[in-house]
Scaffold this motif. Structure first.
Motif, short mmCIF file in Angstrom:
data_model
loop_
_atom_site.label_atom_id
_atom_site.label_comp_id
_atom_site.label_asym_id
_atom_site.label_seq_id
_atom_site.Cartn_x
_atom_site.Cartn_y
_atom_site.Cartn_z
N SER A 127 1.02 -1.19 0.07
CA SER A 127 -0.06 0.11 0.01
C SER A 127 0.61 1.22 0.17
N ARG A 160 -4.10 4.71 3.37
CA ARG A 160 -5.29 3.90 3.85
C ARG A 160 -6.18 3.70 2.49
N ALA A 218 -4.69 1.17 0.10
CA ALA A 218 -4.89 -0.03 0.58
C ALA A 218 -6.42 -0.60 0.25
N GLN A 219 -7.46 0.30 0.56
CA GLN A 219 -8.76 -0.05 0.42
C GLN A 219 -8.95 -0.24 -1.37
N MET A 240 -6.59 -1.34 -3.36
CA MET A 240 -6.11 -2.69 -3.78
C MET A 240 -6.78 -3.77 -3.43
N LYS A 241 -7.68 -3.71 -2.25
CA LYS A 241 -8.59 -4.71 -1.91
C LYS A 241 -9.55 -4.95 -2.86
N GLU A 242 -10.22 -3.63 -3.24
CA GLU A 242 -11.20 -3.43 -4.25
C GLU A 242 -10.79 -4.20 -5.71
N ASP A 295 -8.60 -6.30 -6.02
CA ASP A 295 -8.41 -7.66 -5.94
C ASP A 295 -6.64 -7.82 -6.20
N TRP A 335 -2.90 -8.73 -4.95
CA TRP A 335 -2.23 -9.41 -3.62
C TRP A 335 -0.87 -8.77 -3.77
#
Length: 389
Positions: free
Chosen positions: A162, A179, A182-183, A185-187, A189, A191
């Motif tokens: 991140s 932050r 990071a959100q 990156m999660k959305e 997908d 890794w």
């Protein structure tokens, strides 16, 4: 008068391999190695000839052409031109939902408080509409950030966390926090490769003389070619171990010399240091730091230092922090590349490591110590190497 740079045969063969064996564009490979494309082309032609005169040329640095920030800012400037506001023509007589959709699409270009009065709606009604339809609203800029996240993850071989993703988006004129990155990156997908442990290869059980620690963990230098660090690591292949020796300039954290082979002898570290000397042409007095490994205590290595007026320096026995920069580079190499590969031959491993050093680490990898610039870009922004060599 500036001295013309010299390059070792090993360096030239590595440069040629990037084009002929790994399929890189000649201009891109030359730029990442700091060469004139015509020189690299000549090396390729000479390597294919049989007249015995191959590898006669010298090279000089060429600037990197990474201008994503400027391109992004120019694009945003163009979008602010008055002609774009004409897209609102005809909206005043349409349903409010259409007007709200237009405001949502261009709210990053013009303030909502400015558009609402011009289009005949109130800000409170717009925000109420947006809240009711939040799940169905598509934010073009948000989607664009997701695409950049996916591209950066693919290009970095899933090595960016991140913190570096935030720096990538910031460089592209997206002012997001870590932050938020990071959100995203999660959305998206995306890794990230995790760390794996590895052990050191230093053999300091010898009776040869060692150098005093001249560096004393002073890793923050103000100019290139003031202090270099060196180390050796190993990579497993189906043919056996491949050993890698590197030389790193502390100023920019750039790998300025490397050598690979099947045996961990003094010649390995001497070849890496010789490559660095040919590329950088440092003045006498440069501190060259290593651990107390038997290769760095050898007569051959000591003669090489003496002949070029270099100052030898060694870590205290068993103190990995004295050579932390080299250890950190090997950690990145193994975490981001080696531990995720299964090399069948030493040649395959050598080509992949060459690719990592020249086409990724030196040229594009964002380094936290360098305020998230690559080593090559950091040097180009801060110093003219010709003036300090």
């Amino acid at each position: 008068m500036t001295k013309r740079k010299k390059y070792s045969k090993e360096f030239k063969l590595d440069a040629i391999a990037l084009v002929k064996e790994q399929g890189y564009n000649q201009a891109e490979a030359a730029r990442n190695l700091g060469l004139n494309p015509n020189m690299l082309g000549r090396w390729i032609k000479e390597s294919e000839s049989d007249d015995g005169q191959a590898f006669r040329g010298n090279g000089k640095l060429t600037p990197e052409q990474l201008e994503l920030r400027q391109l992004r800012e120019e694009n945003k400037r163009l979008k602010m031109e008055p002609r774009y506001i004409k897209k609102s023509d005809g909206l005043l007589c349409k349903r409010n939902e259409v007007i709200y959709s237009f405001i949502t699409q261009y709210k990053k270009t013009w303030p909502v408080a400015v558009m609402c009065p011009l289009l005949g709606v109130t800000s409170s009604n717009y925000y109420s509409y947006q809240k009711r339809n939040q799940d169905n609203v598509v934010d073009p800029e948000h989607e664009e950030m997701l695409e950049w996240i996916r591209s950066a993850a693919e290009y970095s071989d899933n090595t960016y966390g991140s913190r570096r993703m935030q720096k990538v988006l910031n460089a592209l004129s997206f002012p997001v926090s870590r932050r938020k990155a990071a959100q995203l990156m999660k959305e998206a997908d995306v890794w990230v490769r995790y760390k794996k442990k590895y052990k050191a290869t230093t053999n300091s059980k010898h009776k040869k003389p060692v150098y005093e620690n001249k560096l004393e963990q002073n890793f923050n230098l103000e100019k290139p070619n003031q202090g270099w660090v060196q180390d050796i690591t190993y990579v497993w292949t189906s043919e056996g171990w491949l050993y890698l020796a590197v030389v790193i300039d502390l100023y920019s954290r750039k790998v300025v010399g490397w050598s690979m082979g099947s045996r961990m002898k003094a010649k390995l570290v001497c070849d890496a240091l010789t490559m660095a000397l040919w590329q950088r042409q440092p003045k006498a007095g440069l501190i060259v730091h290593s651990d107390q490994g038997v290769q760095y205590a050898s007569d051959e290595y000591r003669r090489l230092l003496t002949s070029h007026g270099l100052v030898g320096s060694m870590s205290k026995k068993g103190c990995c922090w004295d050579n932390a920069v080299a250890e950190s580079f090997f950690g990145s190499l193994k975490q981001e590349r080696v531990h995720w590969k299964s090399y069948q031959t030493r040649s395959e491993a050598q080509q992949d490591i060459l690719n990592y050093i020249t086409m990724w680490y030196n040229s594009y990898r964002l380094h936290s110590y360098l305020d998230y610039h690559s080593p090559n870009n950091f040097e180009l922004m801060n110093v003219d190497l010709k003036m300090v060599a």
